[in-house]
Design a protein around this motif. Structure first.
Motif, PDB file in Angstrom:
ATOM      1  N   ALA C 151       0.545  -0.643   0.100  1.00  0.00           N
ATOM      2  CA  ALA C 151       0.182   0.079  -0.212  1.00  0.00           C
ATOM      3  C   ALA C 151       1.144   1.320   0.120  1.00  0.00           C
ATOM      4  N   ASP C 154       2.505   1.737  -3.229  1.00  0.00           N
ATOM      5  CA  ASP C 154       1.489   2.201  -4.003  1.00  0.00           C
ATOM      6  C   ASP C 154       0.868   3.532  -4.167  1.00  0.00           C
ATOM      7  N   GLN C 155       1.200   4.681  -3.254  1.00  0.00           N
ATOM      8  CA  GLN C 155       0.655   5.642  -2.890  1.00  0.00           C
ATOM      9  C   GLN C 155       1.106   6.516  -3.635  1.00  0.00           C
ATOM     10  N   ASP C 200      -3.401  -0.777  -7.577  1.00  0.00           N
ATOM     11  CA  ASP C 200      -4.625  -1.030  -6.741  1.00  0.00           C
ATOM     12  C   ASP C 200      -4.956  -2.496  -6.732  1.00  0.00           C
ATOM     13  N   VAL C 203      -2.210  -4.139  -4.795  1.00  0.00           N
ATOM     14  CA  VAL C 203      -2.339  -4.154  -3.348  1.00  0.00           C
ATOM     15  C   VAL C 203      -3.234  -5.514  -2.535  1.00  0.00           C
ATOM     16  N   TYR C 221      -6.410  -3.919   3.285  1.00  0.00           N
ATOM     17  CA  TYR C 221      -6.062  -3.737   2.047  1.00  0.00           C
ATOM     18  C   TYR C 221      -7.155  -3.094   1.097  1.00  0.00           C
TER      19      TYR C 221
END
Lengths: 303, 311, 235
Positions: C151, C154-155, C200, C203, C221
């Motif tokens: 996550a 992924d930000q 996403d 994630v 998640y």
């Protein structure tokens, strides 16, 4: 190889048989859950049927025990027969090595073919038939003899006399039945001293010693504990490479685990004969059976 | 330990934590049950003793009366002085030959008949009739066998009064015992052994020879030995077919007449005036010990095989 | 070894999931390259290759079904089957998104390429590929810690996506420069959206891997960013 074509597209039944990479080269949708027709399924494929029952009905005296059973048993696969008690599963087995004749007052209609030949023909030698179609019984039944003599029993009947030849057969059979390591140093001991699971594997070895082509198993684990059951199942998995196995079991999870094809038998109403309700690939039967009776039975909604 | 004792023991063991006074049921009822149980035990034990008593008494009495006659000479010498002296050797020898003849005839015939009945014959009316006939044979008085043997073997077949006639007669007499024992022994072999053998491709006869007979042989032997005991003691059946009152020589062929212990006992007891008492009792004692030895060996054989057998 | 074919089946299943993972990594890599370079041939190969991914996904689904129907899997085996099924589903979706990007690559008019956007998309693609690689690594190594960290990596992708959206919207409002054509803007918006969605999916996949290792079902998640982005998108 074999199962894959049988399964009519339902690949995952045969673990390890087809790799997805090969599959993706094939045309058409690789996975189809529908489309495996019951009794026809194994017959339609290129795999040879070792045993075929064609419209078989069976009577004990006046009582009709089996009605119109048609069943194709493919070679080198495990075929399971499941169903509630008294549905005629074991009777079907007995027809394949003609052990039903030991009861007396029985009558068979239809054909039971082994390699395409009707074994109920008058000129088929039952003794020879039984050396080709072995049977493992519900309760381990070793003879009260030594381990060695139990296994040498069959070969000796067939005239094998030489010590080293018998030694080879005994060792090979025990290895195949996964019992060799446990008993190789006590072949002279009585078979009755073995544990239940070992006795059953001994019985399997005893049957292997006559080099059958088909092995019938009539609830071979029903008298055994889970560990012994596991060992027998593992043995069956290996044996299927070389033998055609037909197993009757009360335990449908067992049928699911070890068989490639499953037949579900049922007596619809008391007094009626047993019928083969559905027959097909095990993965199909346990994922999407065609018949409601099958679904009710395997999901525990029976009755 | 009965329930009261158990309760008491438990109470003592746990420092009296079990309430003794308030048992689960009325102590009085318990006591009555207990008493009737004791009485039943005592009565049953008494009857058991009563049935064993005569056997023990007979043996003891025979030893008491005839023990003094026992000697090497008594067992190995020919009788002399019109039976009143000497031994009973020819009677022992005669009985031995008779038993041997009986076994040679009855055991194969009886065993094969039993094999047919249990292993081959389709169980139905015919086997029922055969079994009924066998059961009836066992109830026929031995004197009738004697007369039958006289008519068939001695006269009709012309075998004469001979060991052969006597053996055949005794053989028929003990046939029901042999058949019944053998049938029991054969049916005691688990069906699963036969199934296993047949499923391995054995013929029926191979199955019988290699699995069924080896596992029933002890029962068949036991039946045989019991039959021999019965034959050894038989008097009426040999009276007309083989036995002689006195013979100066031992038998030399199956066609000879012979003396035999039971018949000898019968004659010296009834036909010889002034027979010394201890010789009569001594003969009886030898006969009894012979029969007992057969019974005992049957029991031993059975015991030995039972220990080995595990199914 | 006991239950040999069963365990071999599980092993094979696991291997096929990993193989599917590498096919998907390849698809994403090629699709984004095709998009960034305007390479139509490469785009076509991605579109053609998706069949393999889809078939693999079906095979895995069938295998999971068969093993569950026949082998009564429990504990780690049960978690593996469950995870493999969901991971393959995520991978299949990522593959589809790669196809979508490849299709845009084929259609988009290269003359309107505007360097600032492409620079962001280049970074986004690289980052998404990294997230995907790490996600598959987490599955392969049964690494719950790595799965948890997805996550985080992924930000930046979410941030860059927002950046692209607000840039496009600023043209609309006449705040900056000459406005690109609506068609071009739509392609850019969708491409960035697809890349963001792919990451996403990874994630979420991390959540399945975490379940495989810990046995805990955890909602943390799940796509928290999505409502936020949708809100902005609708502004």
């Amino acid at each position: 190889m074999s199962t894959e074509s049988l399964l009519d597209g339902w690949k995952p039944t045969a673990p390890g048989d087809v790799t997805p990479r090969e599959e993706s080269k094939m045309e058409g949708s690789p996975v189809r859950i529908e489309g495996v027709r019951a009794a026809a399924a194994p017959g339609t494929a290129s795999v040879r049927n070792k045993v075929e029952l064609k419209d078989v009905s069976f009577y004990y005296g006046d009582f009709k025990a089996l009605d119109d059973i048609t069943l194709d048993v493919p070679e080198n696969q495990v075929t399971a027969l499941i169903g509630p008690s008294g549905c005629g599963k074991s009777t079907v087995l007995r027809l394949i090595n003609r052990m039903h004749e030991e009861i007396g007052h029985t009558r068979v209609e239809g054909q039971v073919l082994l390699d395409g030949r009707d074994i109920h023909d008058r000129d088929v030698d039952v003794v020879e038939l039984r050396s080709r179609v072995g049977e493992i019984f519900q309760k381990p039944n070793p003879f009260p003899k030594s381990i060695y003599d139990n296994i040498a029993y069959g070969p000796r009947l067939m005239g094998v006399r030489k010590k080293d030849e018998l030694d080879d057969i005994v060792e090979r059979s025990l290895v195949q039945a996964a019992l060799w390591k446990e008993v190789k140093n006590k072949l002279g001991n009585s078979a009755m001293d073995l544990s239940g699971g070992q006795q059953q594997r001994l019985c399997i070895a005893r049957t292997l010693a006559v080099q059958p082509e088909v092995i019938l198993m009539d609830e071979p684990c029903s008298a055994l504990d889970p560990v012994a059951t596991q060992q027998i199942e593992d043995t069956i998995e290996v044996l299927k490479e070389d033998y055609t196995i037909i197993i009757v079991t009360h335990n449908m999870q067992q049928a699911a685990r070890i068989s490639q094809f499953t037949g579900f038998m049922l007596v619809q109403e008391t007094g009626e004969p047993g019928r083969l309700v559905e027959y097909g690939a095990t993965s199909k039967i346990f994922t999407m059976p065609d018949r409601e009776e099958t679904e009710n039975y395997i999901t525990g909604r029976f009755g | 330990m009965d329930s009261r004792q158990q309760q008491a023991a438990a109470g003592a063991g746990t420092g009296g934590s079990v309430p003794r006074g308030r048992g689960p049921s009325a102590p009085k009822g318990h006591r009555r049950q207990y008493r009737s149980q004791k009485i039943a035990h005592a009565v049953l034990a008494l009857f058991a003793l009563v049935s064993v008593g005569p056997v023990v008494a007979i043996i003891a009495y025979l030893f008491y009366k005839g023990g003094s006659a026992m000697s090497w000479e008594f067992l190995t010498a020919m009788p002399s002085k019109g039976m009143k002296a000497g031994g009973i050797f020819p009677a022992i020898v005669g009985t031995f030959w008779l038993i041997l003849g009986t076994v040679i005839f009855a055991v194969p015939v009886g065993t094969l008949a039993a094999i047919y009945l249990t292993e081959y014959a389709r169980q139905g009316r015919l086997t029922r009739i055969i079994r009924l006939a066998i059961a009836n044979m066992a109830g026929v008085p031995s004197i009738v066998y004697g007369l039958f043997g006289l008519g068939l073997f001695v006269l009709l077949m012309g075998l004469g009064t001979s060991i052969l006639s006597g053996s055949l007669t005794l053989g028929i007499l003990v046939l029901p015992v042999v058949i019944t024992a053998a049938e029991e022994a054969l049916t005691a072999v688990p069906q699963s052994f036969r199934q296993a053998s047949l499923a391995l491709g054995a013929t029926r006869w191979q199955t019988i020879r290699k699995v069924v007979l080896p596992n029933s042989i002890s029962g068949i032997i036991t039946g045989t030995v019991l039959a021999v005991g019965r034959a050894a003691g038989e008097t009426a059946a040999i009276m007309f077919t083989v036995a002689a009152f006195f013979l100066p020589a031992l038998p030399d062929s199956p066609f000879s007449q012979a003396m035999a212990l039971p018949y000898h006992l019968y004659t010296v007891s009834t036909q010889v005036p002034g027979m010394p008492e201890e010789m009569k009792w001594g003969t009886a004692l030898v006969l009894l010990l012979l029969v007992l030895s057969f019974t005992l060996s049957a029991a031993l054989v059975r015991l030995r095989f039972r220990r080995k057998k595990r199914w | 070894m006991t239950r040999q074919s069963y365990h071999e089946g599980l092993e094979q299943l696991n291997e096929e999931v990993l193989r599917m993972g590498s096919l998907v990594v390849e698809a994403v890599d090629f699709a984004t390259q095709a998009f960034l370079k305007g390479d139509r041939a490469l785009a076509n190969s991605v579109i053609a290759g998706d069949d393999d991914i889809n078939e693999l996904s079906l095979w895995i689904e069938g295998k999971c079904l068969a093993l569950q129907a026949q082998q009564q899997p429990v504990a780690i085996d049960l978690r593996l089957l469950h995870t493999a099924l969901l991971v393959s589903l995520h991978l299949e979706r990522i593959g589809d998104l790669a196809v979508n990007i490849a299709k845009i690559a084929k259609r988009m008019d290269r003359s309107e390429v505007a360097e600032p956007y492409m620079e962001i998309l280049r970074k986004m693609s690289a980052q998404a590929l990294e997230v995907l690689r790490q996600g598959i690594k987490a599955y392969a190594d049964r690494d719950a810690g790595l799965a948890d960290s997805l996550a985080e990596i992924d930000q930046p992708i979410d941030d860059m996506f927002k950046d692209i959206l607000s840039r496009l919207l600023s043209h609309e409002k006449g705040e900056s420069g000459e406005a690109p054509s609506t068609e071009w803007a739509t392609h850019i918006a969708l491409a960035s959206r697809y890349i963001e969605r792919m990451a996403d999916q990874v994630v979420d996949m991390g959540g399945r891997v975490s379940f495989l290792v810990t046995g805990q079902l955890d909602g943390k998640y799940f796509d928290r960013a999505a409502p936020d982005i949708n809100k902005r998108f609708g502004e």
